[in-house]
Design a protein around this motif. Sequence first.
Motif, PDB file in Angstrom:
ATOM      1  N   THR A 102     -10.734   1.575   6.799  1.00 16.51           N
ATOM      2  CA  THR A 102     -10.183   1.268   5.507  1.00 16.51           C
ATOM      3  C   THR A 102     -10.319  -0.241   5.079  1.00 16.51           C
ATOM      4  OG1 THR A 102      -8.541   2.927   5.746  1.00 16.51           O
ATOM      5  CG2 THR A 102      -7.920   1.312   4.326  1.00 16.51           C
ATOM      6  N   ARG A 149       0.833   5.048   0.942  1.00 10.66           N
ATOM      7  CA  ARG A 149       0.159   6.131   1.763  1.00 10.66           C
ATOM      8  C   ARG A 149       0.509   7.690   1.167  1.00 10.66           C
ATOM      9  NH1 ARG A 149      -0.764   3.748   6.730  1.00 10.66           N
ATOM     10  NH2 ARG A 149       0.442   1.826   6.536  1.00 10.66           N
ATOM     11  N   LEU A 153       0.746  -1.290  -0.019  1.00  9.73           N
ATOM     12  CA  LEU A 153      -0.023  -0.059   0.094  1.00  9.73           C
ATOM     13  C   LEU A 153       0.887   1.223   0.119  1.00  9.73           C
ATOM     14  CD1 LEU A 153      -2.663  -1.101   2.695  1.00  9.73           C
ATOM     15  CD2 LEU A 153      -2.625  -1.462   0.118  1.00  9.73           C
ATOM     16  N   MET A 187      -6.949   4.577   0.330  1.00 10.31           N
ATOM     17  CA  MET A 187      -6.176   3.311   0.844  1.00 10.31           C
ATOM     18  C   MET A 187      -6.981   2.201   0.493  1.00 10.31           C
ATOM     19  SD  MET A 187      -3.044   3.938   1.820  1.00 10.31           S
ATOM     20  CE  MET A 187      -2.645   2.756   3.356  1.00 10.31           C
ATOM     21  N   TYR A 188      -8.426   2.226   0.940  1.00  7.20           N
ATOM     22  CA  TYR A 188      -9.292   1.288   0.679  1.00  7.20           C
ATOM     23  C   TYR A 188      -9.349   0.607  -0.601  1.00  7.20           C
ATOM     24  CZ  TYR A 188     -13.414   3.326  -1.354  1.00  7.20           C
ATOM     25  OH  TYR A 188     -14.228   3.793  -2.214  1.00  7.20           O
ATOM     26  N   LEU A 241      -1.375  -3.503   9.020  1.00  8.68           N
ATOM     27  CA  LEU A 241      -1.091  -2.716   7.937  1.00  8.68           C
ATOM     28  C   LEU A 241      -1.001  -1.202   8.344  1.00  8.68           C
ATOM     29  CD1 LEU A 241      -3.695  -3.928   5.261  1.00  8.68           C
ATOM     30  CD2 LEU A 241      -1.154  -4.315   5.444  1.00  8.68           C
ATOM     31  N   GLU A 242      -1.123  -0.821   9.728  1.00  8.48           N
ATOM     32  CA  GLU A 242      -1.270   0.387  10.261  1.00  8.48           C
ATOM     33  C   GLU A 242      -2.185   1.239   9.475  1.00  8.48           C
ATOM     34  OE1 GLU A 242       2.705   1.595  10.605  1.00  8.48           O
ATOM     35  OE2 GLU A 242       3.074  -0.056  12.137  1.00  8.48           O
ATOM     36  N   VAL A 243      -3.249   0.778   9.357  1.00 10.36           N
ATOM     37  CA  VAL A 243      -4.465   1.683   8.746  1.00 10.36           C
ATOM     38  C   VAL A 243      -5.571   1.608   9.499  1.00 10.36           C
ATOM     39  CG1 VAL A 243      -3.648   1.197   6.300  1.00 10.36           C
ATOM     40  CG2 VAL A 243      -5.367  -0.280   7.325  1.00 10.36           C
ATOM     41  N   ASN A 244      -6.479   2.735   9.254  1.00  7.15           N
ATOM     42  CA  ASN A 244      -7.888   2.806   9.881  1.00  7.15           C
ATOM     43  C   ASN A 244      -8.679   1.587   9.725  1.00  7.15           C
ATOM     44  OD1 ASN A 244     -10.399   3.730  10.697  1.00  7.15           O
ATOM     45  ND2 ASN A 244      -9.421   5.622  10.847  1.00  7.15           N
ATOM     46  N   ARG A 245      -9.341   0.934  10.924  1.00  8.99           N
ATOM     47  CA  ARG A 245     -10.233  -0.138  10.590  1.00  8.99           C
ATOM     48  C   ARG A 245     -11.246   0.078   9.481  1.00  8.99           C
ATOM     49  NH1 ARG A 245     -14.648  -2.626  14.221  1.00  8.99           N
ATOM     50  NH2 ARG A 245     -15.146  -4.296  13.057  1.00  8.99           N
ATOM     51  N   LEU A 253      -6.095  -1.342  -1.107  1.00 13.21           N
ATOM     52  CA  LEU A 253      -6.253  -2.841  -0.424  1.00 13.21           C
ATOM     53  C   LEU A 253      -6.962  -3.839  -1.172  1.00 13.21           C
ATOM     54  CD1 LEU A 253      -5.607  -4.409   2.008  1.00 13.21           C
ATOM     55  CD2 LEU A 253      -7.422  -3.479   3.171  1.00 13.21           C
ATOM     56  N   ALA A 266      -6.208  -4.196   9.939  1.00 18.23           N
ATOM     57  CA  ALA A 266      -5.908  -2.924   9.934  1.00 18.23           C
ATOM     58  C   ALA A 266      -4.590  -2.578  11.100  1.00 18.23           C
ATOM     59  CB  ALA A 266      -7.144  -2.374  10.865  1.00 18.23           C
TER      60      ALA A 266
END
Lengths: 507, 507
Positions: free
Chosen positions: B52, B7, B5, B13-14, B46-50, B17, B43
Amino acid sequence: MQFTLNRRSTVPMYRQLAAELREQIVSGAMAEGYRLPPERELASRLEVNRTTVLQAYQQLKDEGLIASKVGKGTFVLPLQHTETARIPVVRHKPIDEEPKPSVVRPPWSVLFSDYSNRFTYHDIASAERAQRGDTIIDFATGSPNPADIPDDLLRSVSIEAFESREFDGQPESPIEGFDELRALLAEHMSTRGVQCDVRNVMVLSGSEQGIDLIVRAFVNPGDCVLVEQSTFFPALQTFRSADARIIGVPVDEHGMRTDLLEGYCARFRPKLIYTVPTFQNPTGTTLPPERRSELIDVARRYQCLIVEDDAYGDLWYGGKSSDSHRPIPLKGMENAGYVMYLSTFSKTVTSGLRTGWIVADPHVINRLAALRRMVDQHTSTSSQRICLELLKEGRIAEHIQTLTDSYRRRRDTAIAALQRFAPDGVRWTVPAGGYYIWLSLTEGVRSLDVLESCRSQGVTFMPGSVFDVDEMDDSHIRLNFVRPDAADITDGIRVICEALERVIQAS
Amino acid sequence: MQFTLNRRSTVPMYRQLAAELREQIVSGAMAEGYRLPPERELASRLEVNRTTVLQAYQQLKDEGLIASKVGKGTFVLPLQHTETARIPVVRHKPIDEEPKPSVVRPPWSVLFSDYSNRFTYHDIASAERAQRGDTIIDFATGSPNPADIPDDLLRSVSIEAFESREFDGQPESPIEGFDELRALLAEHMSTRGVQCDVRNVMVLSGSEQGIDLIVRAFVNPGDCVLVEQSTFFPALQTFRSADARIIGVPVDEHGMRTDLLEGYCARFRPKLIYTVPTFQNPTGTTLPPERRSELIDVARRYQCLIVEDDAYGDLWYGGKSSDSHRPIPLKGMENAGYVMYLSTFSKTVTSGLRTGWIVADPHVINRLAALRRMVDQHTSTSSQRICLELLKEGRIAEHIQTLTDSYRRRRDTAIAALQRFAPDGVRWTVPAGGYYIWLSLTEGVRSLDVLESCRSQGVTFMPGSVFDVDEMDDSHIRLNFVRPDAADITDGIRVICEALERVIQAS
């Protein structure tokens, strides 16, 4: 209740009865709540079969005019029970007082169809803006530089065509086009490696019309269409118009990832694969022969049709290692009918001609012709006649040769300028033909920001988001390197690269 | 499971993914039954917001690739669970063995869309047959006699147009047409009693294209369209193509029964009323002024748009008592925008030009232009240019004057022949203009039987059933009295009347 049924009429009795009942209901003679006679009773009174009355009542029920209540009979429905679910309520309120004509205008937003309200004007608007601004150097517009349109050739063939006695009165054309033109197009196709005859060819009012007709002929709402992830946006709009489900197949520098195609077909069961395999719009990529074979093979196994859009195929600049062979269209590699091939004179002559063509199985040609009867009937006789003269005696081949020599030089100039000015990390395709170079921007740079910065200096291009299936990815720039004057290419690309540099610094 | 991914990308991002997951599922890297990581876990990995991950999973669910089972997690679905309900099963069975290209052809009947399979080729086929048989006397074809097409005029204006330097290169046109032509059309409309300006006019590739664009712009599936019970059949086909509900309003010898219209509007809440109020096709009737007012009044109160098809309005033969005033188009009687007016050069010059026009509110023009971008972009530049020359300096007005003088005589000849030869009980309209006489046959006589009997003697006409909304009523005959040579009209009508007599005797 009087009826004037006519037993000798060619109109079936139940239709006559339904029409009379409808008129009485609609006129108010049978008001809301009126109880219609029981079927058996009315049948005996009119001396008709009971089925006749049954069918007539059924038709009026389908029309929302009457309804039966169990054990109580059949009644005229009140107005508000009329089936209106799909129409917004606001439209239905009649205005009680006499409207002032100059004031009460149609409520356009509720009158327009859902489809047309959903239509993405955005793409068009931005393309048009790009075309109409105070542009000095135009890499945006997808048509030829007016200076490259062969004025003298067009003038002389047009005058020849119109002076000819056999062209008197600009007669109506067959839907499929004049046979003489279809035959010359079939011959022209053989220079591209496609064997076909007059029955395989239909003249179109531009190749986009072919996409529209194909959609009408094949796509049911919900059918899946596979496309390259970035593609010709009017095609996307046409697929959307039929409520198709559009899925983008990933692409790389050689075009569609056909190694993934089997998976996409197995999962999504597409009805159509729409592809621009040669000098693709917008990416400039060309699908190599082995991918072409794979594409055809998968399509055939999944009984999925291929729409091959070949607007640029005549413009091959040749010569570079991997691109050293002129690409053979998919249509030339397949003979069972899975490929429907589209092309046009818009990119090699002028889009003012509004003339393109399709090469396909006669099953397809016949179906499209039938549907076209209610669209535009046939391509303008004068345009067909001009194209016919253009194809005769190899006149167009000569013009295309001049054009490709000039376009090749413009491509080389553009690539040299990119090599010289492009910021680190920006990548681009080197097209073997056609109109387009596709720039991949560095991370976090939006092409719309670059465009904004360029326009103030009179340089335009198309932002990549316009071509993205999801209208999301804005990390690309499409440059039409044949559109600007040759002398402006280097300067134009320098301006774009400087803008890119600024946006990169600011981000 | 690896993800790349980015940033800093402009792609959300979604979406990134979802694209990565899709590729792994489609390629088989994540096979059927594969359990995807729980949203929260992925999440955090990947250190992303849930959200996403939630959105990415939702998109893949919408695409039929994965599904969640309560308490068990999210799994890759097997292939057969892919949503394919709308596509016939037979298409989906991949052919296991390598097909022999010359043998395995596409299964056309299951590939064609439901709509195109439903399409009534019947009408077209019969019309074409009528046109192409060994016809000696042709009352069938709905276009001018080739001898009436102004060859010399067309040749001279075409050569003028093409010799002109300002026309060099046949440039691309604006979608709405060249402004100069739009302005001349607006001027031409004033001779018909319609005040409008360039913003109200769009040049079309024939007036049928206008119907098609209007349907796209306004008609949702299930919307009601009111029409005259017998009408121009390609319009019916276009309404059917949008899955409109078509309701026929009864007509009499003065056209649409506008006294019934309020009831039809109240019951059916139409989106559009399609009408040919002047020299109607096929009935030859002309709506009187008071009915025109009533039609407009009702449409306005029900906020329903009127499509006024005026293909024949220029061909007025004048003079007879009730028809002693040239009819003013509906568009000339209404200024709020409820009327969309269509006309064409096909009936007065040649249909080979494929040029018509629409006069409507700028809201409509703008919407149609946007939709047209993906249809044919604009009307052929050469055709527009020829029409422009035709309109200049009143050249077309002169030609129309000659034409109406000749057509009036043909009408009178045809009516006289009917008076002389028609069997008792057969009735006909006496049109005040246009192309058509409408015969109402005696009870029990089918026009198809009469046609059969006439064809052996080289005379053709259009059977009434082709124009009937329900394709049922076959008790009429449409005669285009301007199509045959003037000298053949009496003979042709005698043949038809004798055939009628025979069919009446036999029935």
